[in-house]
Design a protein around this motif. Structure first.
Motif, PDB file in Angstrom:
ATOM      1  N   ALA A  79       0.834  -1.211   0.000  1.00 55.98           N
ATOM      2  CA  ALA A  79       0.000   0.000   0.000  1.00 55.98           C
ATOM      3  C   ALA A  79       0.864   1.255   0.000  1.00 55.98           C
ATOM      4  O   ALA A  79       0.536   2.251  -0.668  1.00 55.98           O
ATOM      5  N   ALA A  80       1.985   1.225   0.729  1.00 56.29           N
ATOM      6  CA  ALA A  80       2.874   2.389   0.788  1.00 56.29           C
ATOM      7  C   ALA A  80       3.537   2.640  -0.558  1.00 56.29           C
ATOM      8  O   ALA A  80       3.706   3.793  -0.972  1.00 56.29           O
ATOM      9  N   VAL A  81       3.941   1.578  -1.269  1.00 55.55           N
ATOM     10  CA  VAL A  81       4.535   1.733  -2.598  1.00 55.55           C
ATOM     11  C   VAL A  81       3.515   2.345  -3.547  1.00 55.55           C
ATOM     12  O   VAL A  81       3.818   3.286  -4.299  1.00 55.55           O
ATOM     13  N   ALA A  82       2.288   1.824  -3.518  1.00 62.22           N
ATOM     14  CA  ALA A  82       1.246   2.363  -4.395  1.00 62.22           C
ATOM     15  C   ALA A  82       0.974   3.831  -4.083  1.00 62.22           C
ATOM     16  O   ALA A  82       0.826   4.658  -4.994  1.00 62.22           O
ATOM     17  N   ALA A  83       0.927   4.167  -2.796  1.00 63.30           N
ATOM     18  CA  ALA A  83       0.674   5.558  -2.404  1.00 63.30           C
ATOM     19  C   ALA A  83       1.817   6.467  -2.849  1.00 63.30           C
ATOM     20  O   ALA A  83       1.594   7.613  -3.275  1.00 63.30           O
ATOM     21  N   HIS A  84       3.042   5.987  -2.754  1.00 69.49           N
ATOM     22  CA  HIS A  84       4.209   6.760  -3.194  1.00 69.49           C
ATOM     23  C   HIS A  84       4.134   7.042  -4.688  1.00 69.49           C
ATOM     24  O   HIS A  84       4.373   8.177  -5.135  1.00 69.49           O
ATOM     25  N   GLN A  85       3.810   6.041  -5.479  1.00 64.56           N
ATOM     26  CA  GLN A  85       3.723   6.228  -6.928  1.00 64.56           C
ATOM     27  C   GLN A  85       2.604   7.212  -7.294  1.00 64.56           C
ATOM     28  O   GLN A  85       2.761   8.015  -8.227  1.00 64.56           O
ATOM     29  N   GLU A  86       1.521   7.148  -6.559  1.00 64.81           N
ATOM     30  CA  GLU A  86       0.404   8.073  -6.818  1.00 64.81           C
ATOM     31  C   GLU A  86       0.773   9.496  -6.415  1.00 64.81           C
ATOM     32  O   GLU A  86       0.545  10.459  -7.162  1.00 64.81           O
ATOM     33  N   ARG A  87       1.368   9.639  -5.241  1.00 67.30           N
ATOM     34  CA  ARG A  87       1.684  10.973  -4.727  1.00 67.30           C
ATOM     35  C   ARG A  87       2.773  11.654  -5.539  1.00 67.30           C
ATOM     36  O   ARG A  87       2.663  12.848  -5.854  1.00 67.30           O
ATOM     37  N   ARG A  88       3.802  10.904  -5.915  1.00 68.86           N
ATOM     38  CA  ARG A  88       4.939  11.511  -6.600  1.00 68.86           C
ATOM     39  C   ARG A  88       4.714  11.691  -8.099  1.00 68.86           C
ATOM     40  O   ARG A  88       5.180  12.664  -8.679  1.00 68.86           O
ATOM     41  N   TYR A  89       4.005  10.738  -8.718  1.00 71.29           N
ATOM     42  CA  TYR A  89       3.969  10.712 -10.183  1.00 71.29           C
ATOM     43  C   TYR A  89       2.577  10.620 -10.785  1.00 71.29           C
ATOM     44  O   TYR A  89       2.441  10.611 -12.010  1.00 71.29           O
ATOM     45  N   GLY A  90       1.550  10.515  -9.931  1.00 69.39           N
ATOM     46  CA  GLY A  90       0.201  10.370 -10.458  1.00 69.39           C
ATOM     47  C   GLY A  90      -0.067   9.014 -11.074  1.00 69.39           C
ATOM     48  O   GLY A  90      -1.022   8.852 -11.845  1.00 69.39           O
ATOM     49  N   LEU A  91       0.743   8.015 -10.737  1.00 67.54           N
ATOM     50  CA  LEU A  91       0.554   6.652 -11.229  1.00 67.54           C
ATOM     51  C   LEU A  91      -0.279   5.864 -10.228  1.00 67.54           C
ATOM     52  O   LEU A  91       0.085   5.761  -9.055  1.00 67.54           O
ATOM     53  N   SER A  92      -1.376   5.310 -10.677  1.00 70.46           N
ATOM     54  CA  SER A  92      -2.279   4.573  -9.798  1.00 70.46           C
ATOM     55  C   SER A  92      -2.057   3.076  -9.977  1.00 70.46           C
ATOM     56  O   SER A  92      -2.206   2.545 -11.087  1.00 70.46           O
ATOM     57  N   TYR A  93      -1.673   2.400  -8.890  1.00 67.92           N
ATOM     58  CA  TYR A  93      -1.478   0.953  -8.897  1.00 67.92           C
ATOM     59  C   TYR A  93      -2.291   0.319  -7.784  1.00 67.92           C
ATOM     60  O   TYR A  93      -2.365   0.847  -6.664  1.00 67.92           O
ATOM     61  N   ASP A  94      -2.879  -0.833  -8.071  1.00 69.20           N
ATOM     62  CA  ASP A  94      -3.608  -1.608  -7.073  1.00 69.20           C
ATOM     63  C   ASP A  94      -2.590  -2.360  -6.220  1.00 69.20           C
ATOM     64  O   ASP A  94      -1.848  -3.197  -6.746  1.00 69.20           O
ATOM     65  N   PRO A  95      -2.522  -2.063  -4.922  1.00 74.44           N
ATOM     66  CA  PRO A  95      -1.497  -2.717  -4.100  1.00 74.44           C
ATOM     67  C   PRO A  95      -1.653  -4.229  -4.019  1.00 74.44           C
ATOM     68  O   PRO A  95      -0.686  -4.938  -3.720  1.00 74.44           O
ATOM     69  N   ASP A  96      -2.849  -4.745  -4.299  1.00 73.32           N
ATOM     70  CA  ASP A  96      -3.063  -6.184  -4.201  1.00 73.32           C
ATOM     71  C   ASP A  96      -2.650  -6.937  -5.457  1.00 73.32           C
ATOM     72  O   ASP A  96      -2.250  -8.103  -5.377  1.00 73.32           O
ATOM     73  N   THR A  97      -2.725  -6.292  -6.608  1.00 76.92           N
ATOM     74  CA  THR A  97      -2.457  -7.003  -7.860  1.00 76.92           C
ATOM     75  C   THR A  97      -1.351  -6.392  -8.711  1.00 76.92           C
ATOM     76  O   THR A  97      -0.912  -7.018  -9.677  1.00 76.92           O
ATOM     77  N   GLU A  98      -0.885  -5.188  -8.359  1.00 73.53           N
ATOM     78  CA  GLU A  98       0.058  -4.478  -9.222  1.00 73.53           C
ATOM     79  C   GLU A  98       1.336  -4.053  -8.510  1.00 73.53           C
ATOM     80  O   GLU A  98       2.098  -3.260  -9.032  1.00 73.53           O
TER      81      GLU A  98
END
Length: 405
Positions: A79-98
């Protein structure tokens, strides 16, 4: 008693025949044996944030991660990796599958290539490249196709000093693609040259990947170490690239805990699933308690990342000035924590011989860039120094180098 295999048959798998002990082990042993300052291997000589160390201790004491963590990584870190990618770069990833947690970026690279390559597939990589790229391509049975970054003069640095950089020839990259090309293996910010690919360059790479239906594995472990007017742009943010890009990140370079070996992959579900299939038979899982600490580290405020970058920028400038003063021609890096130098102004041209003699001559250890090249002659006069060390250590290294010439 069992008979030994015939001595006529090599013990080492032929795919690994060209790979022996890494240059990092050799140079680190030289550093220890001579008491030299080790500016060869890229690890800091100070630890990262105290609160993150305490988070690891807390996880150990609370019994979190002392047994096998989940195969994809603990939910908190994903979840933290996904949140980092969203916050820094606007990239949305599903923490469960991506999102997939790995034993550092090195395992992520190996797992991605083992998962995505068939024997005979061609992989284009930007030369010089981190030595594990070549080994991982070989293990997967792929064929590496180097595209060489070439030195050129660029606009002066902000302080007016001459600026040299290594540049990608996009025409050469395009010409390297054949019907057998499966994958592009990119690294930006780039180790060892310090080059940061520009938006224009990345846009052309993205266009090529879409046009030729190529997968891309992009090593972005130095994403938070970009300097001057350079900008880190994840390839996955460009049109058509999210669905074909495996992005690799790492806690070691950003938080100065290289021994924790916590890395990650972000990609669409099909690509993450493929990489996970290979990864589970490499380490299976790793770094249990440290995963909890890295989850907290990724949530640090932006001020941490800015202060970290600013500290490394100051260290870059200290070492760059010292190397210049000692007579090296310096490629001032736009990113990473390495400086590539040209030793020809010192009357030298063989980086291997230079680096092997340097500990005795100057009490400093560096790495010959030629180890990162298939075309060894192209890298022969270049030597890499790491500046992720204390300022007083860098200043002392600079004094020793100046005194040696």
């Amino acid at each position: 008693m069992a008979r030994m295999t015939s001595s006529a048959r090599p013990l080492l798998n032929r795919r690994l025949a060209e790979f022996g002990t890494t240059i990092f082990a050799e140079m680190s042993a030289l550093a220890a044996g001579t008491g030299s300052i080790n500016l060869g291997q890229g690890f800091p000589d100070t630890d990262g944030p105290e609160e993150i160390r305490e988070a690891a201790v807390r996880a150990l004491r609370d019994g979190r991660g002392n047994q096998y963590p989940p195969g994809p990584g603990i939910p908190e870190l994903r979840a933290a990796v996904a949140a980092h990618q969203e916050r820094r770069y606007g990239l949305s990833y599903d923490p469960d599958t991506e999102v997939l947690v790995t034993a550092g970026a090195t395992e992520a690279i190996a797992a991605a290539l083992l998962a995505l390559l068939e024997p005979g597939d061609e992989v284009i990589a930007l030369e010089p490249y981190y030595d594990s790229y070549a080994a991982s391509i070989a293990l997967a049975g792929g064929t590496r196709v180097p595209v060489t970054l070439r030195p050129e003069d660029a606009a002066p640095a902000p302080d007016g000093t001459p600026h040299r950089r290594f540049r990608l020839d996009l025409d050469e990259l395009r010409d390297a693609v054949t019907d057998r090309t499966r994958l592009l293996l990119l690294n930006t910010p780039h180790n060892p040259t310090g080059t940061v690919l520009t938006r224009a360059e990345l846009t052309e790479i993205a266009r090529l990947a879409v046009e030729r239906d190529l997968l891309v594995v992009t090593d972005e472990v130095y994403e938070h170490l970009v300097f001057d007017d350079a900008e880190h742009i994840p390839l996955a943010t460009l049109p058509g690239m999210r669905e074909r890009t495996v992005t690799i990140g790492s806690a070691g370079k950003t938080f100065s805990f290289t021994g924790w070996k916590v890395g990650w992959v972000t990609a669409p579900p099909a690509l993450v699933g493929a990489v996970r299939s290979a990864k589970q038979f490499l380490t299976y899982v790793a770094s249990g308690p440290f995963q909890y600490a890295v989850a907290e580290a990724l949530a640090l405020p932006d001020s941490y990342f800015e202060e970290f970058r600013a500290d490394m920028l100051r260290k870059r400038d200290v070492l760059a000035a010292g190397l210049t003063d000692a007579g090296f021609s310096v490629f001032r890096p736009q990113g990473t924590y390495f400086i590539t130098t040209d030793i020809r102004p010192l009357g030298e041209s063989d980086g291997f011989a230079f680096c092997r003699a340097l500990p005795e001559r100057a009490g400093v250890v560096a790495i010959p860039n030629a180890v990162f090249y298939d075309h060894r002659d192209a890298g022969a006069p270049f030597v890499r120094f790491a500046f992720c060390k204390r300022t007083d250590v860098l200043e002392e290294a600079a004094r020793r180098l100046k005194a040696a010439w």
